[in-house]
Design an enzyme around this catalytic site. Sequence first.
Site, PDB file in Angstrom:
ATOM      1  N   HIS A   1       6.390  -1.778   3.656  1.00 51.47           N
ATOM      2  CA  HIS A   1       6.322  -3.349   4.137  1.00 51.47           C
ATOM      3  C   HIS A   1       5.470  -4.027   2.892  1.00 51.47           C
ATOM      4  O   HIS A   1       4.595  -3.361   2.104  1.00 51.47           O
ATOM      5  CB  HIS A   1       5.506  -3.316   5.376  1.00 51.47           C
ATOM      6  CG  HIS A   1       4.089  -2.635   5.598  1.00 51.47           C
ATOM      7  ND1 HIS A   1       4.343  -1.111   5.677  1.00 51.47           N
ATOM      8  CD2 HIS A   1       2.836  -2.923   5.279  1.00 51.47           C
ATOM      9  CE1 HIS A   1       2.988  -0.636   5.608  1.00 51.47           C
ATOM     10  NE2 HIS A   1       2.171  -1.765   5.302  1.00 51.47           N
TER      11      HIS A   1
ATOM     12  N   ASN B   1       0.723  -1.138   0.047  1.00 51.63           N
ATOM     13  CA  ASN B   1       0.143  -0.283  -0.213  1.00 51.63           C
ATOM     14  C   ASN B   1       0.530   1.308   0.140  1.00 51.63           C
ATOM     15  O   ASN B   1       1.791   1.299   0.648  1.00 51.63           O
ATOM     16  CB  ASN B   1      -0.878  -0.039   1.086  1.00 51.63           C
ATOM     17  CG  ASN B   1      -1.744  -0.989   1.258  1.00 51.63           C
ATOM     18  OD1 ASN B   1      -2.477  -1.588  -0.046  1.00 51.63           O
ATOM     19  ND2 ASN B   1      -2.371  -1.623   2.352  1.00 51.63           N
TER      20      ASN B   1
HETATM   21  P1  5GP Z   1      -0.901  -0.765   5.753  1.00 49.14           P
HETATM   22  O1  5GP Z   1      -2.250  -0.512   6.000  1.00 49.14           O
HETATM   23  O2  5GP Z   1       0.035   0.574   6.311  1.00 49.14           O
HETATM   24  O3  5GP Z   1      -0.439  -1.191   4.327  1.00 49.14           O
HETATM   25  O4  5GP Z   1      -0.531  -1.933   6.792  1.00 49.14           O
HETATM   26  C1  5GP Z   1      -0.188  -2.107   8.133  1.00 49.14           C
HETATM   27  C2  5GP Z   1      -0.455  -3.151   8.652  1.00 49.14           C
HETATM   28  O5  5GP Z   1       0.412  -3.234   9.894  1.00 49.14           O
HETATM   29  C3  5GP Z   1      -1.758  -3.504   9.092  1.00 49.14           C
HETATM   30  O6  5GP Z   1      -2.295  -4.654   8.322  1.00 49.14           O
HETATM   31  C4  5GP Z   1      -1.793  -3.429  10.586  1.00 49.14           C
HETATM   32  O7  5GP Z   1      -2.597  -4.682  10.993  1.00 49.14           O
HETATM   33  C5  5GP Z   1      -0.458  -3.873  10.705  1.00 49.14           C
HETATM   34  N1  5GP Z   1       0.158  -3.650  12.286  1.00 49.14           N
HETATM   35  C6  5GP Z   1       0.070  -2.240  12.633  1.00 49.14           C
HETATM   36  N2  5GP Z   1       0.610  -2.183  13.993  1.00 49.14           N
HETATM   37  C7  5GP Z   1       1.278  -3.540  14.172  1.00 49.14           C
HETATM   38  C8  5GP Z   1       1.756  -3.679  15.432  1.00 49.14           C
HETATM   39  O8  5GP Z   1       1.994  -3.118  16.274  1.00 49.14           O
HETATM   40  N3  5GP Z   1       2.097  -5.301  15.153  1.00 49.14           N
HETATM   41  C9  5GP Z   1       1.839  -5.986  14.033  1.00 49.14           C
HETATM   42  N4  5GP Z   1       2.159  -7.364  14.217  1.00 49.14           N
HETATM   43  N5  5GP Z   1       1.213  -5.378  13.019  1.00 49.14           N
HETATM   44  C10 5GP Z   1       0.926  -4.230  13.179  1.00 49.14           C
END
Ligand code: 5GP
Length: 114
Positions: free
Chosen positions: A100, A87
């Site tokens: 990520h 994303n």
């Molecule tokens: P994005 O929406 O930025 O592509 O994805 C971020 C991802 O990081 C989300 O799927 C969310 O669930 C995950 N995430 C956010 N904070 C944490 C955390 O503290 N630990 C873990 N294991 N995942 C996290």
Amino acid sequence: MDDNCIFCEIIAGEMAVEKIYEDDEVMAFNDINPQAPAHFLVIPKHHLAGPSEITSADEPLVGKVIHTATHLAKKLGLSNGFRMVINNGEDGGQTVYHFHVHVMGGRRMTWPPG
Ligand code: 5GP
Ligand code: ZN
């Protein structure tokens, strides 16, 4: 290390995660809010906010993140396929501004994602 970045905190060991893999350059751990039976994230240890910030100097590291993601998907038994998602920015649904790759599998993923 970015002081306000939760993934940098995870890399520094300041926040617990279900770690799947780690070496000098990358780390992989299960997503805290899984969207599929298998859902893990692969990140570079070097702070990079997102795809929009990638420079040519980052290309080997970004390649390693993707290669690690596919290697781990295979190792975790996602032999019938999996989805990789990156994303970017607000409209892309990015919520954590540390680059990520999401890897999701263990069920048939739908398309389009919405
Ligand atoms: P994005 O929406 O930025 O592509 O994805 C971020 C991802 O990081 C989300 O799927 C969310 O669930 C995950 N995430 C956010 N904070 C944490 C955390 O503290 N630990 C873990 N294991 N995942 C996290
Ligand atoms: Zn970071």
